[in-house]
Scaffold this motif. Structure first.
Motif, PDB file in Angstrom:
ATOM      1  N   GLU A  24       0.812  -1.217   0.000  1.00  0.00           N
ATOM      2  CA  GLU A  24       0.000   0.000   0.000  1.00  0.00           C
ATOM      3  C   GLU A  24       0.849   1.272   0.000  1.00  0.00           C
ATOM      4  O   GLU A  24       0.325   2.378   0.122  1.00  0.00           O
ATOM      5  CB  GLU A  24      -0.939  -0.006   1.203  1.00  0.00           C
ATOM      6  CG  GLU A  24      -1.981  -1.095   1.122  1.00  0.00           C
ATOM      7  CD  GLU A  24      -2.934  -1.086   2.289  1.00  0.00           C
ATOM      8  OE1 GLU A  24      -3.017  -0.066   3.011  1.00  0.00           O
ATOM      9  OE2 GLU A  24      -3.606  -2.107   2.499  1.00  0.00           O
ATOM     10  N   ASP A  27      -0.203   3.857  -2.563  1.00  0.00           N
ATOM     11  CA  ASP A  27      -1.485   4.455  -2.177  1.00  0.00           C
ATOM     12  C   ASP A  27      -1.284   5.494  -1.078  1.00  0.00           C
ATOM     13  O   ASP A  27      -1.897   6.563  -1.104  1.00  0.00           O
ATOM     14  CB  ASP A  27      -2.461   3.381  -1.688  1.00  0.00           C
ATOM     15  CG  ASP A  27      -2.948   2.478  -2.793  1.00  0.00           C
ATOM     16  OD1 ASP A  27      -2.912   2.890  -3.977  1.00  0.00           O
ATOM     17  OD2 ASP A  27      -3.360   1.348  -2.485  1.00  0.00           O
ATOM     18  N   ASP A  76     -15.763   3.592  -5.125  1.00  0.00           N
ATOM     19  CA  ASP A  76     -14.986   2.375  -4.944  1.00  0.00           C
ATOM     20  C   ASP A  76     -14.723   2.223  -3.444  1.00  0.00           C
ATOM     21  O   ASP A  76     -13.870   2.903  -2.892  1.00  0.00           O
ATOM     22  CB  ASP A  76     -13.676   2.497  -5.730  1.00  0.00           C
ATOM     23  CG  ASP A  76     -12.766   1.293  -5.558  1.00  0.00           C
ATOM     24  OD1 ASP A  76     -13.024   0.442  -4.682  1.00  0.00           O
ATOM     25  OD2 ASP A  76     -11.779   1.220  -6.306  1.00  0.00           O
ATOM     26  N   GLU A  78     -13.319  -0.067  -1.534  1.00  0.00           N
ATOM     27  CA  GLU A  78     -11.983  -0.463  -1.097  1.00  0.00           C
ATOM     28  C   GLU A  78     -11.000   0.702  -1.182  1.00  0.00           C
ATOM     29  O   GLU A  78     -10.192   0.907  -0.288  1.00  0.00           O
ATOM     30  CB  GLU A  78     -11.477  -1.657  -1.906  1.00  0.00           C
ATOM     31  CG  GLU A  78     -12.236  -2.936  -1.616  1.00  0.00           C
ATOM     32  CD  GLU A  78     -12.255  -3.271  -0.129  1.00  0.00           C
ATOM     33  OE1 GLU A  78     -11.184  -3.236   0.527  1.00  0.00           O
ATOM     34  OE2 GLU A  78     -13.345  -3.553   0.406  1.00  0.00           O
ATOM     35  N   GLU A  79     -11.069   1.465  -2.257  1.00  0.00           N
ATOM     36  CA  GLU A  79     -10.206   2.641  -2.393  1.00  0.00           C
ATOM     37  C   GLU A  79     -10.532   3.650  -1.294  1.00  0.00           C
ATOM     38  O   GLU A  79      -9.643   4.255  -0.707  1.00  0.00           O
ATOM     39  CB  GLU A  79     -10.371   3.280  -3.769  1.00  0.00           C
ATOM     40  CG  GLU A  79      -9.592   4.554  -3.965  1.00  0.00           C
ATOM     41  CD  GLU A  79      -8.075   4.375  -3.917  1.00  0.00           C
ATOM     42  OE1 GLU A  79      -7.383   5.388  -3.731  1.00  0.00           O
ATOM     43  OE2 GLU A  79      -7.585   3.236  -4.040  1.00  0.00           O
ATOM     44  N   LYS A  81     -11.726   3.033   1.708  1.00  0.00           N
ATOM     45  CA  LYS A  81     -11.195   2.540   2.975  1.00  0.00           C
ATOM     46  C   LYS A  81      -9.690   2.766   3.065  1.00  0.00           C
ATOM     47  O   LYS A  81      -9.185   3.185   4.104  1.00  0.00           O
ATOM     48  CB  LYS A  81     -11.499   1.046   3.139  1.00  0.00           C
ATOM     49  CG  LYS A  81     -12.951   0.749   3.426  1.00  0.00           C
ATOM     50  CD  LYS A  81     -13.176  -0.742   3.533  1.00  0.00           C
ATOM     51  CE  LYS A  81     -14.635  -1.075   3.753  1.00  0.00           C
ATOM     52  NZ  LYS A  81     -14.878  -2.523   3.789  1.00  0.00           N
ATOM     53  N   ARG A  82      -8.982   2.512   1.984  1.00  0.00           N
ATOM     54  CA  ARG A  82      -7.526   2.730   1.983  1.00  0.00           C
ATOM     55  C   ARG A  82      -7.204   4.203   2.213  1.00  0.00           C
ATOM     56  O   ARG A  82      -6.327   4.539   3.000  1.00  0.00           O
ATOM     57  CB  ARG A  82      -6.915   2.267   0.660  1.00  0.00           C
ATOM     58  CG  ARG A  82      -6.719   0.763   0.577  1.00  0.00           C
ATOM     59  CD  ARG A  82      -5.864   0.394  -0.627  1.00  0.00           C
ATOM     60  NE  ARG A  82      -6.501   0.728  -1.890  1.00  0.00           N
ATOM     61  CZ  ARG A  82      -7.364  -0.046  -2.540  1.00  0.00           C
ATOM     62  NH1 ARG A  82      -7.707  -1.207  -2.041  1.00  0.00           N
ATOM     63  NH2 ARG A  82      -7.870   0.335  -3.688  1.00  0.00           N
TER      64      ARG A  82
END
Length: 102
Positions: A24, A27, A76, A78-79, A81-82
């Motif tokens: 990650e 990100d 999105d 998942e995006e 949450k990241r």
């Protein structure tokens, strides 16, 4: 088992040490760059004073962008949450430093 890396990031000219999973890292760097950009825009507008207030306004603006994106159907999870995790790490790193100012 996921491995994590400790790295230094800079937000509004201040350096913070954060840990994130290796996969990650990119990100996190994108989240840092985005947060730094938003905070600088707010600070440079001259309408908000103080790093803590700038951080809160940046968070509100980013939350607004998120909700607007969600309404348009381009969400999105998942995006999201990241990015939230990365922003939380960045904010957790900044907040103890604020206590020293007062």
């Amino acid at each position: 088992m996921k491995t994590a890396t400790t790295m230094d990031v800079t937000i509004m000219g201040r350096e913070f040490r954060v840990t994130c999973p290796d996969e990650e890292r990119e990100d996190l760097l994108q989240a840092v760059a985005y947060l730094d950009k938003k905070m600088r825009e707010i600070r440079d507008s001259g309408k908000v004073l103080g790093s803590e207030r700038v951080a809160i306004m940046a968070a509100l603006n980013i939350a607004h962008e998120l909700l607007a994106t969600r309404k348009r159907g381009g969400f999105d999870m998942e995006e999201f949450k990241r990015r939230i995790v990365h922003m939380q790490v960045a904010l957790d790193a900044v907040m103890p430093e604020q206590d020293k100012l007062f």
